[in-house]
Write a protein that holds these residues in place. Structure first.
Motif, short mmCIF file in Angstrom:
data_model
loop_
_atom_site.label_atom_id
_atom_site.label_comp_id
_atom_site.label_asym_id
_atom_site.label_seq_id
_atom_site.Cartn_x
_atom_site.Cartn_y
_atom_site.Cartn_z
N ALA A 65 -35.77 -5.13 14.09
CA ALA A 65 -36.70 -4.49 13.31
C ALA A 65 -37.91 -5.02 13.36
CB ALA A 65 -36.66 -4.71 11.76
N GLY A 66 -38.07 -5.93 13.87
CA GLY A 66 -39.66 -6.99 14.50
C GLY A 66 -39.79 -6.50 15.65
N ARG A 67 -38.92 -5.99 16.76
CA ARG A 67 -38.63 -6.27 17.70
C ARG A 67 -40.36 -5.22 18.04
NH1 ARG A 67 -31.91 -6.76 19.52
NH2 ARG A 67 -32.46 -9.06 18.77
N ARG A 68 -39.80 -3.60 17.86
CA ARG A 68 -41.07 -2.94 17.62
C ARG A 68 -42.49 -2.85 17.88
NH1 ARG A 68 -39.58 2.17 13.67
NH2 ARG A 68 -39.47 0.08 12.63
N VAL A 69 -42.60 -4.11 16.66
CA VAL A 69 -43.67 -4.66 15.95
C VAL A 69 -43.98 -5.79 16.95
CG1 VAL A 69 -45.09 -5.51 14.69
CG2 VAL A 69 -43.15 -4.66 13.92
N ALA A 70 -43.27 -6.60 17.19
CA ALA A 70 -43.40 -7.28 18.53
C ALA A 70 -43.89 -6.76 19.64
CB ALA A 70 -42.60 -8.64 18.57
N ARG A 71 -43.43 -5.82 19.91
CA ARG A 71 -43.23 -5.01 21.22
C ARG A 71 -44.70 -4.90 21.48
NH1 ARG A 71 -39.93 -1.19 20.86
NH2 ARG A 71 -37.85 -2.31 21.29
N ARG A 72 -45.25 -3.77 20.13
CA ARG A 72 -46.11 -3.54 20.65
C ARG A 72 -47.34 -4.48 20.67
NH1 ARG A 72 -48.49 0.05 15.56
NH2 ARG A 72 -46.55 1.50 15.31
N VAL A 73 -47.81 -5.70 20.06
CA VAL A 73 -48.91 -6.67 19.91
C VAL A 73 -48.36 -7.71 21.96
CG1 VAL A 73 -48.91 -9.23 19.32
CG2 VAL A 73 -48.12 -7.36 17.77
N PHE A 74 -46.58 -7.33 22.30
CA PHE A 74 -47.15 -7.98 23.62
C PHE A 74 -47.88 -6.78 24.48
CE2 PHE A 74 -44.91 -6.97 27.32
CZ PHE A 74 -44.97 -7.73 28.19
N LEU A 75 -47.61 -5.36 24.47
CA LEU A 75 -48.67 -4.30 24.80
C LEU A 75 -50.16 -4.92 25.48
CD1 LEU A 75 -46.29 -1.81 25.14
CD2 LEU A 75 -46.18 -2.96 26.85
N ASN A 76 -50.53 -4.88 23.75
CA ASN A 76 -52.21 -5.10 23.88
C ASN A 76 -52.36 -6.38 24.01
OD1 ASN A 76 -52.51 -3.28 22.33
ND2 ASN A 76 -51.95 -4.07 19.82
N GLN A 77 -51.54 -7.63 24.70
CA GLN A 77 -51.27 -8.71 25.10
C GLN A 77 -51.81 -8.33 27.05
OE1 GLN A 77 -52.77 -11.73 24.10
NE2 GLN A 77 -53.29 -11.16 21.88
N LEU A 78 -50.56 -7.97 27.11
CA LEU A 78 -50.73 -7.45 28.35
C LEU A 78 -52.13 -6.73 29.22
CD1 LEU A 78 -48.42 -8.30 30.70
CD2 LEU A 78 -47.62 -5.55 30.33
N TRP A 79 -52.66 -5.79 28.37
CA TRP A 79 -54.04 -5.03 28.32
C TRP A 79 -55.01 -5.99 28.83
CZ3 TRP A 79 -56.04 -0.67 30.24
CH2 TRP A 79 -56.74 -0.55 29.65
N PHE A 80 -55.24 -6.77 27.68
CA PHE A 80 -56.27 -7.99 27.77
C PHE A 80 -56.37 -9.13 28.87
CE2 PHE A 80 -57.66 -11.99 26.30
CZ PHE A 80 -59.32 -11.38 26.23
N THR A 81 -55.00 -9.98 28.32
CA THR A 81 -54.57 -10.46 29.64
C THR A 81 -54.43 -10.19 30.80
OG1 THR A 81 -53.08 -11.92 27.47
CG2 THR A 81 -52.92 -13.25 30.27
N ALA A 82 -53.21 -9.52 31.89
CA ALA A 82 -53.35 -8.74 32.77
C ALA A 82 -53.69 -8.16 33.47
CB ALA A 82 -51.77 -8.18 32.70
N LEU A 83 -53.91 -6.53 32.73
CA LEU A 83 -54.88 -5.16 33.01
C LEU A 83 -56.40 -5.82 33.38
CD1 LEU A 83 -52.58 -2.18 31.79
CD2 LEU A 83 -52.65 -2.87 33.79
N GLN A 84 -56.53 -6.13 32.07
CA GLN A 84 -58.04 -6.12 32.56
C GLN A 84 -58.47 -7.82 33.54
OE1 GLN A 84 -59.52 -6.58 28.42
NE2 GLN A 84 -59.64 -4.36 27.87
N ALA A 85 -57.73 -8.55 33.11
CA ALA A 85 -57.96 -9.62 34.25
C ALA A 85 -57.89 -8.96 35.90
CB ALA A 85 -56.95 -10.93 33.87
#
Lengths: 259, 224
Positions: free
Chosen positions: A39-59
């Protein structure tokens, strides 16, 4: 007379304990992959995508600027200087060894550590100070699952991807430098591709994964290590970035030693 | 004999002059333990959920000592208890809606539609619909407390632990929070068991809190 020895001993023991705690934390972060509830995977995936946006794409712009300037300067100088002694073929080795294999992963990791490592540590430390970590525990949510795991995964994916981007841009910027100094594109690619071995690409990618793991782990560890004082937040950020840089350099040296 | 929802068995609290607390919280009652900050009364809720461990004694929740359960089992068990921490503990980067949804999304296999329905009920009950899309920093203290309570009640728990729930609230808001935590009335008393710790209880709430204790000079004294 024994006092100075006791001070040094206490300091060493504290550092060893900290390394032990970091190792335990890293282990629990790895272990958390397997225990994340469905059940937590869905939420964790959303946090992961947010982090990816900040850590990878914005860099991406930062990685492109660093890579192109470094490569352009290095290759311009190399073509000019090596051309004088008739050793222009060596720019292939320079591109592959110096930039693709060594500086690419190293500078990418340092940029991500400085940019996202501090952010991860400060964010998690603030979560802790504001009582959010305890609230998660109280709701039955493991903070490692919700806070650490997505950042950990995003850091690995980000450093890995940005390293590939850095190296690709470096090769292209090297081409521009070579053209500007009178070398043809065909000659440039011939030299670079002859120097580039599968092993070099493999070492680069493994470095990206290892450095990503460092940036995912050390800032999270320092962020969650604070207690309840807001004054600890900047200290945690500082420890996170210093610890990450140190670990990245040590691992880089280790790679050179074993490869 | 029924197992009490919450039982503090010779638990030591406080640092300076520690007190030993033995208290059985009966089911379907609102029980509060008051005391000043130094008394350590604020630790009782954390001890119950095994977020901290007392130096001596044990706390049983529905007959289980969470401190002795393996970590995964303790995390799962905590979902049976609603917890409103001191200072609300809302995640600042989520909206109130997402804060309330978080335990349901993470701790249940319900579909997003089911979760949405449940949250709408909670938000309506706690009068939060108009601020549901705002983050905690954009709403007032009372709305934050309501949102934290909505999150604590997301799984409709039998036992609710409230830490300093009425601080900085108006009497009206405090009364509403207490009634929502009680969850209405049943034949045997409140629908839920409510355990409150804090420094003070508004006088007007006295009749709605069946058992009131104060930790004074290391002793738990009844105020009923």
């Amino acid at each position: 007379m024994l006092a100075p020895i006791a001070v040094v001993g206490t300091h060493v023991a504290r550092q060893v304990a900290r390394v032990g705690a970091l190792a335990r934390f890293s282990f629990s972060a790895f272990q958390a992959w397997g225990t994340l509830p469905a059940a937590g995977r869905r939420v964790a995936r959303r946090v992961f995508l947010n982090q990816l946006w900040f850590t990878a794409l914005q860099a991406i712009p930062l990685a492109i600027v660093l890579s192109s300037i470094l490569s352009f300067l290095l290759i311009s100088q190399a073509v000019r200087e090596l051309g004088r002694i008739g050793a222009v073929e060596l720019i292939g080795t320079l591109i592959v060894v110096a930039i693709v294999r060594e500086l690419g992963p190293l500078l990418t990791a340092l940029a991500v550590a400085g940019r996202s490592g501090t952010a991860i540590a400060a964010e998690l430390a603030t979560n802790k100070v504001m009582g959010e970590v305890d609230a998660l525990e109280g709701m039955g949510i493991d903070p490692v699952h919700y806070l650490v795991l997505p950042r950990f995964a995003a850091a690995i994916v980000s450093v890995f991807s940005l390293t590939i981007l850095f190296d690709a841009v470096a090769i292209l910027a090297g081409l521009v430098a070579a053209l500007a100094n009178g070398m043809s594109a065909g000659h440039y690619f011939d030299i670079v591709l002859r120097s580039l071995a599968f092993r070099d690409a493999g070492v680069t990618l493994v470095k990206g994964l290892v450095f990503g793991t460092i940036i995912g782990t050390i800032p999270s560890f320092h962020g969650l290590a604070v207690r309840r004082a807001a004054t600890e937040v900047p200290i945690a950020s500082s420890h996170a970035v210093v610890g990450s840089i140190l670990a990245i350099f040590l691992c880089s040296a280790l790679f050179v030693a074993v490869s | 004999m029924d197992t009490p929802p919450l039982w503090f068995d010779r638990v030591t609290v406080g640092d300076g002059t520690p007190s030993v607390v033995s208290l059985e919280v009966p089911g379907h009652r609102a029980v509060c333990v008051l005391g000043d900050e130094a008394s350590g009364v604020g630790s009782l809720g954390r001890y119950a959920l095994a977020l901290d461990r007392p130096s001596t004694g044990r706390v049983l929740v529905f007959g289980e000592n969470l401190a002795e359960l393996p970590r995964r089992a303790a995390l799962a068990f905590r979902r049976r208890v609603g917890y409103l921490p001191a200072g609300d503990g809302l995640l600042q980067n989520l909206t109130l809606y997402d804060n309330v949804a978080l335990p349901l999304r993470f701790g249940s296999n319900r579909s997003e539609i089911d979760i949405h329905g449940r949250i709408q009920v909670m938000l309506t009950m706690l009068q939060l619909q108009h601020v549901a899309k705002l983050r905690p920093a954009r709403v007032n203290e009372e709305e934050r407390r309501r949102a934290a309570l909505a999150r604590a009640l997301a799984f409709d728990p039998e036992l609710v632990i409230l830490e300093q729930p009425f601080d900085a609230l108006t009497t009206r808001a405090a009364a509403q929070i207490l009634e929502l935590a009680r969850g209405g009335e049943s034949a045997v008393g409140a629908r839920r068991t409510v355990f409150i710790v804090g420094q003070s209880l508004p006088d007007v709430l006295g009749p709605r809190v069946e058992l009131r204790y104060r930790l004074v000079r290391g002793r738990l004294e009844s105020e009923n």
